[in-house]
Every structure is written in C-alpha cells, then in structure tokens.
Design a protein around this motif. Structure first.
Motif, PDB file in Angstrom:
ATOM      1  N   ASP A   4       0.832  -1.199   0.000  1.00 37.22           N
ATOM      2  CA  ASP A   4       0.000   0.000   0.000  1.00 37.22           C
ATOM      3  C   ASP A   4       0.872   1.257   0.000  1.00 37.22           C
ATOM      4  O   ASP A   4       2.085   1.191   0.154  1.00 37.22           O
ATOM      5  CB  ASP A   4      -0.968  -0.010   1.179  1.00 37.22           C
ATOM      6  CG  ASP A   4      -0.263   0.085   2.523  1.00 37.22           C
ATOM      7  OD1 ASP A   4       0.900  -0.324   2.600  1.00 37.22           O
ATOM      8  OD2 ASP A   4      -0.881   0.578   3.481  1.00 37.22           O
ATOM      9  N   GLN A   5       0.225   2.387  -0.153  1.00 32.02           N
ATOM     10  CA  GLN A   5       0.943   3.655  -0.325  1.00 32.02           C
ATOM     11  C   GLN A   5       1.726   4.036   0.926  1.00 32.02           C
ATOM     12  O   GLN A   5       2.855   4.514   0.833  1.00 32.02           O
ATOM     13  CB  GLN A   5      -0.045   4.752  -0.681  1.00 32.02           C
ATOM     14  CG  GLN A   5       0.602   6.070  -0.983  1.00 32.02           C
ATOM     15  CD  GLN A   5      -0.407   7.103  -1.452  1.00 32.02           C
ATOM     16  OE1 GLN A   5      -1.594   6.838  -1.530  1.00 32.02           O
ATOM     17  NE2 GLN A   5       0.069   8.282  -1.756  1.00 32.02           N
ATOM     18  N   SER A   6       1.171   3.818   2.088  1.00 29.90           N
ATOM     19  CA  SER A   6       1.845   4.174   3.331  1.00 29.90           C
ATOM     20  C   SER A   6       3.131   3.372   3.523  1.00 29.90           C
ATOM     21  O   SER A   6       4.169   3.916   3.913  1.00 29.90           O
ATOM     22  CB  SER A   6       0.898   3.955   4.511  1.00 29.90           C
ATOM     23  OG  SER A   6       1.550   4.236   5.721  1.00 29.90           O
ATOM     24  N   ALA A   7       3.066   2.088   3.253  1.00 27.95           N
ATOM     25  CA  ALA A   7       4.263   1.247   3.387  1.00 27.95           C
ATOM     26  C   ALA A   7       5.335   1.656   2.375  1.00 27.95           C
ATOM     27  O   ALA A   7       6.529   1.640   2.692  1.00 27.95           O
ATOM     28  CB  ALA A   7       3.890  -0.218   3.205  1.00 27.95           C
ATOM     29  N   ALA A   8       4.925   2.032   1.171  1.00 26.02           N
ATOM     30  CA  ALA A   8       5.887   2.458   0.153  1.00 26.02           C
ATOM     31  C   ALA A   8       6.595   3.749   0.572  1.00 26.02           C
ATOM     32  O   ALA A   8       7.806   3.892   0.375  1.00 26.02           O
ATOM     33  CB  ALA A   8       5.189   2.648  -1.182  1.00 26.02           C
ATOM     34  N   VAL A   9       5.849   4.663   1.159  1.00 21.41           N
ATOM     35  CA  VAL A   9       6.448   5.920   1.619  1.00 21.41           C
ATOM     36  C   VAL A   9       7.478   5.643   2.711  1.00 21.41           C
ATOM     37  O   VAL A   9       8.591   6.178   2.685  1.00 21.41           O
ATOM     38  CB  VAL A   9       5.358   6.896   2.105  1.00 21.41           C
ATOM     39  CG1 VAL A   9       5.966   8.074   2.845  1.00 21.41           C
ATOM     40  CG2 VAL A   9       4.513   7.375   0.948  1.00 21.41           C
ATOM     41  N   TRP A  10       7.124   4.801   3.670  1.00 23.29           N
ATOM     42  CA  TRP A  10       8.060   4.481   4.746  1.00 23.29           C
ATOM     43  C   TRP A  10       9.279   3.733   4.229  1.00 23.29           C
ATOM     44  O   TRP A  10      10.401   3.953   4.707  1.00 23.29           O
ATOM     45  CB  TRP A  10       7.365   3.687   5.852  1.00 23.29           C
ATOM     46  CG  TRP A  10       6.548   4.569   6.728  1.00 23.29           C
ATOM     47  CD1 TRP A  10       5.201   4.664   6.773  1.00 23.29           C
ATOM     48  CD2 TRP A  10       7.052   5.530   7.662  1.00 23.29           C
ATOM     49  NE1 TRP A  10       4.827   5.618   7.688  1.00 23.29           N
ATOM     50  CE2 TRP A  10       5.935   6.173   8.247  1.00 23.29           C
ATOM     51  CE3 TRP A  10       8.323   5.918   8.062  1.00 23.29           C
ATOM     52  CZ2 TRP A  10       6.067   7.161   9.215  1.00 23.29           C
ATOM     53  CZ3 TRP A  10       8.447   6.912   9.016  1.00 23.29           C
ATOM     54  CH2 TRP A  10       7.331   7.517   9.582  1.00 23.29           C
ATOM     55  N   LEU A  11       9.091   2.868   3.251  1.00 21.15           N
ATOM     56  CA  LEU A  11      10.215   2.145   2.663  1.00 21.15           C
ATOM     57  C   LEU A  11      11.196   3.108   2.001  1.00 21.15           C
ATOM     58  O   LEU A  11      12.414   3.000   2.192  1.00 21.15           O
ATOM     59  CB  LEU A  11       9.720   1.119   1.642  1.00 21.15           C
ATOM     60  CG  LEU A  11      10.807   0.346   0.902  1.00 21.15           C
ATOM     61  CD1 LEU A  11      11.581  -0.541   1.859  1.00 21.15           C
ATOM     62  CD2 LEU A  11      10.201  -0.467  -0.219  1.00 21.15           C
ATOM     63  N   LEU A  25       8.349   2.475  -7.117  1.00 22.08           N
ATOM     64  CA  LEU A  25       7.221   2.207  -6.230  1.00 22.08           C
ATOM     65  C   LEU A  25       6.006   3.038  -6.606  1.00 22.08           C
ATOM     66  O   LEU A  25       4.869   2.564  -6.519  1.00 22.08           O
ATOM     67  CB  LEU A  25       7.623   2.458  -4.780  1.00 22.08           C
ATOM     68  CG  LEU A  25       8.577   1.438  -4.181  1.00 22.08           C
ATOM     69  CD1 LEU A  25       9.004   1.858  -2.789  1.00 22.08           C
ATOM     70  CD2 LEU A  25       7.947   0.065  -4.158  1.00 22.08           C
ATOM     71  N   GLU A  26       6.224   4.277  -7.023  1.00 20.85           N
ATOM     72  CA  GLU A  26       5.111   5.134  -7.444  1.00 20.85           C
ATOM     73  C   GLU A  26       4.431   4.563  -8.687  1.00 20.85           C
ATOM     74  O   GLU A  26       3.207   4.542  -8.785  1.00 20.85           O
ATOM     75  CB  GLU A  26       5.612   6.545  -7.727  1.00 20.85           C
ATOM     76  CG  GLU A  26       4.509   7.510  -8.093  1.00 20.85           C
ATOM     77  CD  GLU A  26       5.025   8.897  -8.410  1.00 20.85           C
ATOM     78  OE1 GLU A  26       4.200   9.821  -8.421  1.00 20.85           O
ATOM     79  OE2 GLU A  26       6.233   9.054  -8.645  1.00 20.85           O
TER      80      GLU A  26
END
Length: 100
Positions: A2-9, A60-61
């Motif tokens: 999901d988007q939140s996990a991608a941002v944190w990664l 990721l985006e």
C-alpha cells in the motif's frame, strides 16, 4: 504494497543510503579500502545513492498507480532533503571523530 508502506520504505532507504558514504571506507561500498577516503569519493557516492533512492521511489510510485511527472523543483527539493538526511553521518565522520 500500500501507499503508506511504500512511503516508509523510501524514507528508510533514503536515511540509510544518505549515511552509508560516511560510515564506509570502501570505494563505492564494494571497491578497495581507502583510509581515509577522499571527500570527492564521498560526494560521488552520495550522488549515486540519491539517484538510486529516487529510482526506488519512482518504481514504487509506478507500481502503486500512475506515475506523475516532476519538474526540476521536485528534484532540487529532494536532493536537499537527501543531503539533510545524511547529516548524522557527516557529523560522525568529520565533527565527532575528526578526519582520521
């Protein structure tokens, strides 16, 4: 993912990548050991790490949804953020421990 996990990664990868040139004495992280490594090599490694982090974010985006085109302003701000994230490594290498 999901988007939140991608941002944190991407953020965790950026923090680690921004500090690696200061904590490692090898050229480009795998080459021969140089003690002390010249500052020019550290800047080159920092630029390469920033490029790899930007590529990870772009990948990721594109995987999450539609990739948005960015102007030069985005890349200038992202480069400044990347340099700022590397400040702890800079302090450890040059201010706390000294040049040697």
């Amino acid at each position: 993912m999901d988007q939140s996990a991608a941002v944190w990664l991407v953020l965790v990868a950026a923090v680690v990548a921004a500090n690696l040139p200061y904590f490692n004495e090898r050229l480009l992280l795998v080459g021969p050991r140089r003690a002390p490594k010249p500052a020019g090599w550290r800047l080159l490694e920092l630029a390469l790490m920033a490029s790899m982090t930007f590529a990870l974010g772009t990948m990721l985006e594109a995987r999450i949804g539609q990739r948005h085109e960015q102007g030069w302003e985005f890349y200038a701000a992202a480069a400044c953020l990347f340099i700022t994230l590397g400040f702890p490594g800079f302090v450890w290498r040059y201010l706390r421990r000294g040049r040697d």
